[in-house]
Structures are given as structure tokens and as C-alpha cells.
Design a protein around this motif. Structure first.
Motif: not given
Length: 200
Positions: A89, A50, A103, A53
Motif C-alpha cells: 500500500l 482493510i 483504520y 484498500l
């Protein structure tokens, strides 16, 4: 003579009610089973990378820092600086189950923290923008609030105050741009935001 028709009607109603309740119960059971099956699948999903991202970077150099000694503004600045060192995020619209499926279950706590940081950020942006506007820093308030919109904020006050500032500064066409942005939101607040902007 009327007892039997009434009794028959009651019996028929009871049978219909029982059938209907059974159908609803089975539907509920199927829905619940589907939920837990999906949750089991999500919990078994392996973690993926991740690191790439679309994390939000807070551009401290471009934000109007240090222009006032107002307590609220200073507090917002300090909290923004603190957030700038954290991962942020915008995961609005995704359930925890969906995030685990996408994820991996091992990443869920990190993702929740990133989303919590995002919620704090967009709330701070509104508070900061309102404080700047209150003290007459219109251009600075616009700068701050525009970052909130750019980061995907769906807070009504962010859109409405920015729209009001555009009107005050004679930039009416930019309200139309805000409406178009609001139309693209995946949010329960979408219709209310659009209505408020149109009324401007």
C-alpha cells in the motif's frame, strides 16, 4: 547617573523575556496535550475491514523479466517476484496516528508492513530501471519506470531517468505529462522533481 536607566532596561527586558517564555511554554504544553489526546483517541479506535484498500498488484506478466543475466537485474527481478506475494500500500503522507484513526489501532502493524513493502518496491523499480538503461534496454527501462510513476512514486530518480529516456526516444510531449504528474504529488521532493523535469 547612567546606572539606573541601564538597570531599568535590564529589568524590563527580563520581564518581557519571562512573559514571552511563559507564553511559548504554555503553547508547547497545549500542542503536546493535543497530540497525546489525538493519540489516545487513535489507540481507542476500533479496527475496520482493510481488505478492500487499494493494494498494489505487481503485473509480473507485463514486466520485462528474464531479458538479461546481469547480476543486478536478476537480483531486482527476484526481489520483485518476492514482493508480488505480499500486500503493498502507498500510505505516503499519513502518520501512524492518522492511520490508526482511519483504520483502527489493531491494524497499524499490518499497515506499516504494507507501507514498508511499498517503499521497497519503488526503490527497486528505480534500481531495476537504472540497470536496464545501463545495458541499453531503453524500452524495457521505460516500462519499468512507468510502473513506478503509476504506483505513486515520489523518487526523483524515477521521474528524471524516465524523462531522460523520453527525450532520448523523441517522446518529448511525455515529459510534459510527467511534469503534470509531479505537480500532483504530495511530497517534499515535488519542487525538485518539477525543476529537474523542466530543465530537460
Amino acid at each position: 547617573m547612567t546606572i539606573f536607566p541601564i538597570f531599568t532596561s535590564v529589568c524590563v527586558f527580563g520581564v518581557i523575556f519571562t512573559i514571552a517564555r511563559t507564553r511559548v511554554s504554555k503553547k508547547d504544553e497545549a500542542t503536546e496535550k493535543a497530540f497525546w489526546d489525538r493519540e489516545d483517541e487513535a489507540n481507542a479506535t476500533r479496527a475496520v475491514d482493510i481488505s478492500n484498500l487499494p493494494y498494489i498488484n505487481i503485473p509480473l506478466d507485463y514486466l520485462p523479466m528474464g531479458i538479461s543475466d546481469d547480476a543486478t537485474i536478476k537480483e531486482c527481478e527476484e526481489q520483485i517476484k518476492s514482493l508480488s506475494g505480499k500486500k503493498i500500500l502507498n500510505l505516503s503522507g499519513y502518520s501512524n496516528t492518522a492511520l490508526k484513526l482511519m483504520y483502527g489501532a489493531a491494524n497499524i502493524n499490518t499497515l506499516i508492513e504494507c507501507d514498508n513493502n511499498y517503499s521497497e518496491l519503488i526503490s527497486l523499480i528505480v534500481k531495476w530501471g537504472q540497470a536496464l538503461d545501463r545495458l541499453g534496454f531503453e524500452d524495457e527501462a521505460i516500462t519499468v519506470l512507468e510502473y513506478g510513476i503509476g504506483w505513486g512514486s515520489d523518487i526523483s530518480a524515477n521521474f528524471v531517468l524516465l524523462g531522460e529516456l523520453y527525450c532520448r526516444t523523441g517522446e518529448y510531449s511525455r515529459v510534459d505529462d510527467l511534469i503534470k504528474t509531479a505537480e500532483g504529488l504530495n511530497s517534499l521532493f515535488k519542487d525538485g522533481i518539477i525543476k529537474a523535469l523542466v530543465e530537460l
